[in-house]
Write an enzyme that holds these catalytic residues in place. Structure first.
Site, PDB file in Angstrom:
ATOM      1  N   ASP D 390       0.815  -1.220   0.000  1.00 46.89           N
ATOM      2  CA  ASP D 390       0.000   0.000   0.000  1.00 46.89           C
ATOM      3  C   ASP D 390       0.850   1.271   0.000  1.00 46.89           C
ATOM      4  O   ASP D 390       0.470   2.269  -0.614  1.00 46.89           O
ATOM      5  CB  ASP D 390      -0.897   0.031   1.233  1.00 46.89           C
ATOM      6  CG  ASP D 390      -1.849  -1.145   1.259  1.00 46.89           C
ATOM      7  OD1 ASP D 390      -2.110  -1.712   0.185  1.00 46.89           O
ATOM      8  OD2 ASP D 390      -2.318  -1.487   2.362  1.00 46.89           O
TER       9      ASP D 390
HETATM   10  N1  LIG Z   1       2.443   1.184  10.468  1.00 46.43           N
HETATM   11  C1  LIG Z   1       1.330   1.402  11.089  1.00 46.43           C
HETATM   12  O1  LIG Z   1       1.318   2.032  12.138  1.00 46.43           O
HETATM   13  C2  LIG Z   1       0.027   0.876  10.546  1.00 46.43           C
HETATM   14  C3  LIG Z   1      -1.035   0.753  11.408  1.00 46.43           C
HETATM   15  C4  LIG Z   1      -2.258   0.290  10.894  1.00 46.43           C
HETATM   16  C5  LIG Z   1      -2.385  -0.027   9.568  1.00 46.43           C
HETATM   17  N2  LIG Z   1      -1.315   0.109   8.750  1.00 46.43           N
HETATM   18  C6  LIG Z   1      -1.496  -0.172   7.320  1.00 46.43           C
HETATM   19  O2  LIG Z   1      -0.639  -1.203   6.949  1.00 46.43           O
HETATM   20  C7  LIG Z   1      -0.261  -0.995   5.593  1.00 46.43           C
HETATM   21  C8  LIG Z   1       1.241  -1.009   5.563  1.00 46.43           C
HETATM   22  O3  LIG Z   1       1.670  -1.027   4.247  1.00 46.43           O
HETATM   23  P1  LIG Z   1       2.826  -1.936   3.791  1.00 46.43           P
HETATM   24  O4  LIG Z   1       3.122  -1.531   2.398  1.00 46.43           O
HETATM   25  O5  LIG Z   1       3.920  -1.938   4.764  1.00 46.43           O
HETATM   26  O6  LIG Z   1       2.218  -3.419   3.877  1.00 46.43           O
HETATM   27  P2  LIG Z   1       0.940  -4.024   3.117  1.00 46.43           P
HETATM   28  O7  LIG Z   1       0.305  -3.038   2.216  1.00 46.43           O
HETATM   29  O8  LIG Z   1       0.119  -4.663   4.169  1.00 46.43           O
HETATM   30  O9  LIG Z   1       1.577  -5.111   2.204  1.00 46.43           O
HETATM   31  C9  LIG Z   1       2.411  -6.097   2.732  1.00 46.43           C
HETATM   32  C10 LIG Z   1       2.922  -6.894   1.561  1.00 46.43           C
HETATM   33  O10 LIG Z   1       3.909  -7.795   1.999  1.00 46.43           O
HETATM   34  C11 LIG Z   1       3.772  -9.010   1.266  1.00 46.43           C
HETATM   35  N3  LIG Z   1       4.287 -10.067   2.095  1.00 46.43           N
HETATM   36  C12 LIG Z   1       3.715 -10.613   3.182  1.00 46.43           C
HETATM   37  N4  LIG Z   1       4.490 -11.580   3.673  1.00 46.43           N
HETATM   38  C13 LIG Z   1       5.557 -11.687   2.871  1.00 46.43           C
HETATM   39  C14 LIG Z   1       6.713 -12.507   2.832  1.00 46.43           C
HETATM   40  N5  LIG Z   1       6.921 -13.442   3.770  1.00 46.43           N
HETATM   41  N6  LIG Z   1       7.621 -12.326   1.859  1.00 46.43           N
HETATM   42  C15 LIG Z   1       7.413 -11.353   0.934  1.00 46.43           C
HETATM   43  N7  LIG Z   1       6.351 -10.569   0.905  1.00 46.43           N
HETATM   44  C16 LIG Z   1       5.426 -10.722   1.874  1.00 46.43           C
HETATM   45  C17 LIG Z   1       2.307  -9.129   0.968  1.00 46.43           C
HETATM   46  O11 LIG Z   1       2.115  -9.702  -0.313  1.00 46.43           O
HETATM   47  P3  LIG Z   1       1.939 -11.267  -0.461  1.00 46.43           P
HETATM   48  O12 LIG Z   1       0.840 -11.654   0.464  1.00 46.43           O
HETATM   49  O13 LIG Z   1       1.634 -11.430  -1.912  1.00 46.43           O
HETATM   50  O14 LIG Z   1       3.244 -11.853  -0.068  1.00 46.43           O
HETATM   51  C18 LIG Z   1       1.830  -7.676   0.899  1.00 46.43           C
HETATM   52  O15 LIG Z   1       1.683  -7.212  -0.406  1.00 46.43           O
HETATM   53  C19 LIG Z   1      -0.809   0.331   5.135  1.00 46.43           C
HETATM   54  O16 LIG Z   1      -1.972   0.160   4.396  1.00 46.43           O
HETATM   55  C20 LIG Z   1      -1.121   0.986   6.455  1.00 46.43           C
HETATM   56  O17 LIG Z   1      -2.165   1.895   6.336  1.00 46.43           O
HETATM   57  C21 LIG Z   1      -0.113   0.538   9.229  1.00 46.43           C
END
Ligand SMILES: NC(=O)c1ccc[n+]([C@@H]2O[C@H](COP(=O)([O-])OP(=O)(O)OC[C@H]3O[C@@H](n4cnc5c(N)ncnc54)[C@H](OP(=O)(O)O)[C@@H]3O)[C@@H](O)[C@H]2O)c1
Ligand SMILES: NC(=O)c1ccc[n+]([C@@H]2O[C@H](COP(=O)([O-])OP(=O)(O)OC[C@H]3O[C@@H](n4cnc5c(N)ncnc54)[C@H](OP(=O)(O)O)[C@@H]3O)[C@@H](O)[C@H]2O)c1
Lengths: 101, 463, 101, 463
Positions: D390
């Protein structure tokens, strides 16, 4: 806790916290505004008006009342004068070029 | 009880509004709204006090307030911006007076009704009267020196430091004595008078030019005095405002002494004033200064694409800020970029140059702090030094023997050419020679800054 | 001022000032350290230990004491655990390259 | 009286040390010293409490403290960094429990000795028990969801919002009732039980991925509960710590919701979780993603002079941080510059990526915030996206219909080429498609991030 002790302790808490707040707020005032800041704290320091009013208005006999009245005058000079001049200064600070004379 | 709660909530709201008000001063856009908040806070605090059950007669309050407000408004509307340091010293005096009188009247009142202060009240009242009275006379002397009623020269005599020390020790001893003997009326009177003397003898030995640091110090004292009043009257808004006020004096004083390259502890403990007395004439290369006429300078200015103006105390003396703005307009009309470099201690008061230039309608985004602009001098065609001296003295960088060595300065000497406006070859505030004036790419145009600049503007417009 | 009113008012002052201090301090914590910050405030929130100790140690009968003891355990878990993990995290933050494995 | 003064001064000193400690967290250099100060503060607070005259027996205190300290230390030393969100939820639960128990035991004690709480105490105790118990069960549910004990899916039923509202209204009504009838023991018991139920029913409907925001909210509640305890016990250090704690939860929650492009008021009033339920698949250009082998990607990496690594939640899932650091070292050995771009909400917790990379010995001056580095992608040869999704979704910039439209993202698509590591074509946290994966200059290397990166490193080292 005795009454005396309690007011000492509470006073110390309030003073300490206010010192923290003061330092943090004042540190962020840019150099640009240091002169208005001096004038504004000057006005705020006129808060001793609050004590002066009690001294002048509690019907405490001539001497205390006279002293209180002078204190009210001195403090309100600072309050009103301080705010007026702060505002006068701040009105001069402009971002875009003002009209030229 | 309900009225009392309302009073206390008024005070609490006032305290919050004061803090928010000062927070507003964090940026010029929000500053005026901040001051408005603080004003509302003050109204609330006054309204709350009027509701207190102790307050039974209003005529004296109204009389005093009207007089004070009238005088305050009148002064604040009339006073020229160049006299701000005087005005601030003056109002510290009144602040100290008010606090001291509150303490004295409280003590007097309790004495009359035959009560006596408890330990906390007596400690707080003693400190309040001491600090308030010191601030009162000290600020009056500072005002007199700035204004010229009193000689700006340091008035010293042998053993003065020792004398002051003794006075201070006696005063503290009197406060302690009173804490254990709150009814010792004589001691109280002596304390008050002694404090008045201390204020005078603390400030008399200090030269007029050092007044700004002294004023910040007195500001801190006034804040502490107000906080002490808060302790003795159990009034939190006084404690909070006292802390804010004391903190502001302390921070500004610290900033000034840092920018002036003195240790703040020296300043706090009265070692200031020394720079004025020990005039060290730094050794200069045996070159004669390169004096230039208005015409020569105008020629250089006409050719310039970027000009950095360095204002200093001389701009305030000659009230040249409006003339400077007109020159800026004339240069800008010719396609030249004009910026201002503001040294933290240019002038005689923190932010002095900013206020003067703002008064002359110079937009504040054309004003740059030392850290922001110092690297740009090297690329500038002209550095135009308008009555600044110490803040552009290269000895601060190069001469370890100089009293200002180590102080951060504006690199006006790095500009392609440097035009310096002053009236004579006299030194500035620190009393030392300035190598910039004899450097080969400096043009020294002698004369009153305002007149010289007006002449520049006319020549540029007509040419 | 009644006693009750006084403690309410003083409490409100202290709370308000602490909120100001807290916001100003916390705003300046860089994103880099937000996780350690969460752990550290967690540890500091264990200050309820102070209340728990009074509940557990004032000889107030079985029920109150048991509840107090559980509260002491829960709060000191937070205090000790929070500080340990904060420090463990902060020790990992290094400016220069550490030795490679 | 003297012992009492010592106690109070201990508490005051503790409060100051806590504030200074948090100030220390303002920079990584001063952070450890800050924590040390806070630790000293805690020791002082405990020592002060032991001096209080109410405290007469020590065995229960010592027993409780030993158990708590042992368990706390053990957990904190053993827990892997990837489980920090769980750990924080877990300890909020204990914080809430402690506060609630203090309130209940206070109430119980007064009831036993036949006294009754005054208005202020009762209000504060009521709020304390309410907020403490809500935090307790709410955090337990959050913990269970993160840990997988409970289904991470939102558990909802019709009329749930209305049901929660009714519960909250009843709880507040009970507190009010108690204020006027402090001896209503039954009401007190009902309040405590109801609060436990509210905690569960508040968090159950929320999806596992939204837990971080919920945790911040519960953090604020815990802080407010501690402050309420301070009011009821007249203990200032509790009030101050409560305010600090509540403020920290609030600020982090606000920051998160801003970076996730949701309004904080929505989050505060329970409207979160919606993004997880309404899965909007953004329309993608009908291109197939450009899948690549490890060899292809290594070739691109070998040729790169500057690589920006974009870590995301996937790095935490696969525990790839050490592997990433080894890859960085291998690339750096070949003369390539490696930087890290940390999005404010990458991962599942504020600062998540920073801690993981710090754990793997990556120097923190190689980590850059979004604002610092976003302009550098255009000049970078490779953006290496390690399990982020994301936070690099260009729809946030381009597609007004996307639920994340307007959220600031890292411009990984601006780099010359972009290597994306993930296990499948599944979407990330927000449940939406990502146009970056099908862009022509993106190479998608499917597989577990740790394995893929280890393969990269080996290939680069051996080549
Ligand atoms: N940081 C905070 O405080 C917080 C709090 C609440 C919500 N969030 C939300 O969390 C999201 C964070 O974004 P993000 O880009 O870090 O993560 P993300 O959008 O959740 O994407 C994580 C990606 O990692 C991949 N993945 C998972 N396990 C894996 C593995 N073992 N090896 C390789 N790839 C793997 C997944 O794809 P596959 O499944 O295809 O592997 C997924 O596309 C945002 O939408 C944010 O709003 C963050
Ligand atoms: N800003 C503060 O808060 C503060 C506080 C305390 C002390 N100080 C000290 O004040 C000094 C400020 O430095 P500065 O460079 O602004 O001033 P400065 O060093 O005092 O020099 C002022 C210069 O202006 C010239 N001047 C005076 N009247 C003039 C007129 N009518 N027309 C043209 N020139 C005129 C003077 O030279 P002529 O006499 O030859 O004309 C003098 O060289 C520093 O040493 C600083 O430490 C500042």
């Amino acid at each position: 806790m005795t009454d005396l002790l309690e007011s000492l302790v509470f006073g110390l808490y309030i003073f300490t916290l206010a010192v923290f707040v003061g330092f943090q707020v004042l540190e962020r005032v840019p150099k640009l505004l240091h002169t208005p800041l001096m004038a504004a704290t000057n006005a705020i320091s006129g808060i001793s008006l609050v004590g002066s009013m009690v001294a002048a208005g509690s019907g405490r006999g001539t001497v205390a009342t006279v002293m209180g009245t002078v204190a009210v005058a001195a403090a309100s000079l600072n309050v009103v004068g301080g705010f007026v001049i702060t505002d006068r200064m701040l009105r001069m600070f402009k971002k875009r070029e003002g009209p030229r004379k | 009880m309900n009225a009392e709660l309302v009073v206390q909530l008024c005070y609490l709201a006032a305290s919050i509004l004061f803090i928010l008000g000062l927070q507003g001063l964090g940026s010029p856009e929000r500053a005026r709204r901040g001051v408005l908040l603080a004003e509302i806070g003050m109204v609330l605090a006054v309204a709350g006090t009027l509701l207190r059950h102790e307050v039974i007669t209003y005529q004296w309050i109204i009389a005093g307030a009207l007089i004070g407000a009238a005088v305050g408004t009148w002064i604040s509307l009339k006073i020229p911006m160049t006299m701000m340091p005087e005005r601030i010293a003056f109002s510290h005096a009144f602040g100290g007076l008010a606090v001291a009188l509150v303490g004295i009247s409280e003590y007097w009142h309790l004495r009359e009704i035959g009560e006596q202060m408890n330990t906390l009240q007596m400690t707080a009242t003693g400190l309040e009267v001491l600090l308030g009275a010191v601030t009162f006379t000290g600020s009056l002397v500072a005002f007199g020196k700035l204004q010229g009623f009193l000689s700006g020269k340091p008035v010293t005599f042998k053993g003065q430091n020792f004398f002051n020390l003794v006075l201070a020790v006696v005063a503290v001893a009197l406060v302690l004595w009173l804490v254990f003997n709150p009814t010792a009326f004589a001691a109280f009177c002596v304390l008050a008078c002694l404090a008045l003397v201390i204020g005078v003898s603390l400030v008399m030995p200090i030269g007029g030019a050092d007044m700004p640091v002294v004023i910040c110090l007195l500001n801190s004292y006034a804040g502490l005095a107000a906080a002490a009043t808060g302790f003795s009257l159990r009034n939190n808004v006084l404690i909070i405002c006292g802390a804010l006020d004391g903190g502001s004096g302390f921070i500004l004083g610290m900033m000034m002494s840092k920018a002036m390259n003195r240790s703040f502890s020296n300043v706090l403990f009265g070692a200031f004033g020394s720079a004025t007395t020990t005039t060290v004439a730094g050794e200069l290369p045996g070159r004669a200064p390169n004096q230039a006429s208005v015409e020569d300078a105008v020629e250089v200015l006409r050719a310039a694409r970027t000009v950095i103006v360095v204002p200093g105390y001389g701009m305030a003396v000659s009230q040249a800020q409006h003339a400077v703005h007109e020159l800026q307009a004339a240069l800008a009309a010719g396609g030249c970029t004009v910026k201002y470099a503001i040294h933290p201690v240019a002038g005689r008061m923190p932010g002095h140059m900013n206020v003067l230039l703002a008064e002359a309608n110079v937009a504040y985004d054309a004003l740059f702090d030392l850290e922001q602009i110092n690297d740009e001098f090297a690329a500038a065609d002209v550095a135009l030094v308008v009555g600044a001296n110490d803040v552009v003295n290269p000895a601060a960088r190069t001469d370890p023997a100089s009293p200002i060595f180590g102080m951060p300065i504006l690199n006006a000497d790095a500009a392609r050419s440097c035009i310096v406006l002053k009236r004579s070859l006299n030194p500035g505030f620190a009393g030392i020679e300035n190598g910039l004036f004899v450097s080969p790419n400096t043009m020294l145009v002698l004369g009153d800054a305002k007149k010289t600049i007006t002449a520049f503007t006319q020549a540029i417009k007509s040419g």
